[in-house]
Write a protein that holds these residues in place. Sequence first.
Motif, short mmCIF file in Angstrom:
data_model
loop_
_atom_site.label_atom_id
_atom_site.label_comp_id
_atom_site.label_asym_id
_atom_site.label_seq_id
_atom_site.Cartn_x
_atom_site.Cartn_y
_atom_site.Cartn_z
N GLU A 74 0.87 -1.16 0.00
CA GLU A 74 0.00 0.00 0.00
C GLU A 74 0.91 1.21 0.00
OE1 GLU A 74 -3.80 1.53 2.54
OE2 GLU A 74 -2.03 0.89 3.66
N ILE A 75 0.83 2.00 -1.07
CA ILE A 75 1.69 3.18 -1.19
C ILE A 75 0.82 4.41 -1.46
CG2 ILE A 75 3.67 1.81 -1.98
CD1 ILE A 75 3.13 2.86 -4.81
N SER A 76 1.41 5.55 -1.25
CA SER A 76 0.68 6.80 -1.42
C SER A 76 0.22 6.99 -2.86
CB SER A 76 1.58 7.98 -1.02
OG SER A 76 0.91 9.20 -1.29
N ALA A 77 -1.00 7.47 -3.00
CA ALA A 77 -1.54 7.80 -4.32
C ALA A 77 -0.76 8.96 -4.94
CB ALA A 77 -3.02 8.15 -4.21
N GLU A 78 -0.01 9.70 -4.14
CA GLU A 78 0.79 10.81 -4.65
C GLU A 78 1.99 10.35 -5.47
OE1 GLU A 78 1.67 14.11 -2.05
OE2 GLU A 78 -0.22 13.85 -1.01
N HIS A 79 2.18 9.05 -5.58
CA HIS A 79 3.24 8.54 -6.46
C HIS A 79 2.78 8.56 -7.91
CE1 HIS A 79 6.11 7.61 -3.41
NE2 HIS A 79 5.31 6.77 -2.79
N LEU A 80 1.54 8.94 -8.15
CA LEU A 80 1.01 9.08 -9.50
C LEU A 80 0.42 10.48 -9.67
CD1 LEU A 80 -0.89 5.68 -9.86
CD2 LEU A 80 1.29 6.31 -10.93
N PRO A 81 0.55 11.08 -10.86
CA PRO A 81 -0.12 12.37 -11.10
C PRO A 81 -1.63 12.20 -10.99
CG PRO A 81 1.51 11.90 -12.82
CD PRO A 81 1.36 10.66 -11.99
N GLU A 82 -2.32 13.25 -10.65
CA GLU A 82 -3.77 13.19 -10.43
C GLU A 82 -4.51 12.70 -11.66
OE1 GLU A 82 -7.36 15.89 -8.53
OE2 GLU A 82 -5.56 16.89 -9.25
N ASP A 83 -4.13 13.18 -12.85
CA ASP A 83 -4.83 12.74 -14.07
C ASP A 83 -4.62 11.25 -14.34
OD1 ASP A 83 -2.11 13.37 -14.68
OD2 ASP A 83 -2.59 13.51 -16.81
N VAL A 84 -3.46 10.73 -13.99
CA VAL A 84 -3.20 9.30 -14.15
C VAL A 84 -4.05 8.50 -13.18
CG1 VAL A 84 -1.45 7.50 -13.82
CG2 VAL A 84 -0.88 9.59 -15.08
N LEU A 85 -4.10 8.95 -11.94
CA LEU A 85 -4.91 8.27 -10.93
C LEU A 85 -6.38 8.24 -11.35
CD1 LEU A 85 -4.34 6.92 -8.22
CD2 LEU A 85 -4.96 9.06 -7.12
N ASP A 166 -3.27 4.59 -2.27
CA ASP A 166 -4.19 5.15 -1.28
C ASP A 166 -3.70 6.54 -0.90
OD1 ASP A 166 -5.59 5.83 1.07
OD2 ASP A 166 -5.57 3.78 1.82
N PRO A 167 -4.57 7.55 -0.91
CA PRO A 167 -4.13 8.90 -0.55
C PRO A 167 -3.63 9.00 0.90
CG PRO A 167 -6.49 8.88 -1.02
CD PRO A 167 -5.98 7.52 -1.30
N ASP A 168 -4.04 8.06 1.77
CA ASP A 168 -3.62 8.11 3.17
C ASP A 168 -2.41 7.22 3.48
OD1 ASP A 168 -5.75 9.84 3.74
OD2 ASP A 168 -7.12 8.14 3.98
N ALA A 169 -1.89 6.52 2.47
CA ALA A 169 -0.77 5.60 2.70
C ALA A 169 0.56 6.35 2.72
CB ALA A 169 -0.76 4.53 1.62
N ALA A 170 1.57 5.67 3.19
CA ALA A 170 2.92 6.24 3.29
C ALA A 170 3.58 6.31 1.92
CB ALA A 170 3.76 5.39 4.24
N PHE A 171 4.56 7.20 1.83
CA PHE A 171 5.37 7.30 0.63
C PHE A 171 6.39 6.16 0.62
CE2 PHE A 171 4.13 11.74 1.39
CZ PHE A 171 3.49 11.99 0.19
N LEU A 172 6.78 5.75 -0.56
CA LEU A 172 7.81 4.73 -0.71
C LEU A 172 9.06 5.42 -1.24
CD1 LEU A 172 8.60 1.76 -0.56
CD2 LEU A 172 7.67 1.47 -2.86
#
Length: 182
Positions: A74-85, A166-172
């Motif tokens: 489970e990794i942060s959704a911020e590892h992808l750009p918003e349009d990709v997500l 997940d937007p609430d998950a930790a960064f990798l």
Amino acid sequence: MSPNPFRRGYDTLSIQLIVHDLQPGSTVRELSYVIHAQDQDQSLVLGVQPTLEQAQGIVQRLSFETGHFSRCWEISAEHLPEDVLNQLFLMRTDLHALQLEFFQNANQSVIGCKLRNTPWTDKHLDLLNTSSAALRQQQLDYGLPAEFVEILHLAGQADVRFLLFDPDAAFLDGLPIFKDVA
């Protein structure tokens, strides 16, 4: 440390018996069991145990029954750009030819995928008459975003089976971060 942030643990573990003569010309000897690990191209000594059983116990604890530390990340959704997500939420759920299945929890803004037939190494994918490069190209040709495909292949090479954004998950550490994700 591996350049792939999904990889954990050692490539191989082994036990080597060392026999020390305690006195020259004597039959009195000391036995030691040295635990070795391979970490990419580097060989490491993890420890020395007085009995084979103790050394085997350590190797078993380090390698686990399945040989994997974790096959679900489970990794942060911020590892992808918003349009990709957002694009991933609109994908078909079953993309077997691309070795991928999507699932989601839209209420929690979580998108997940199951990676099929991992690890995505050339040796393993050869059994499916393909290669990592060919699979990557098929995924890109289908329209999967390049940023997502890059993360998929890092995870696939590390034998990850389930990947959750997940937007609430930790960064990798080691993955890019896109701050525009809501």
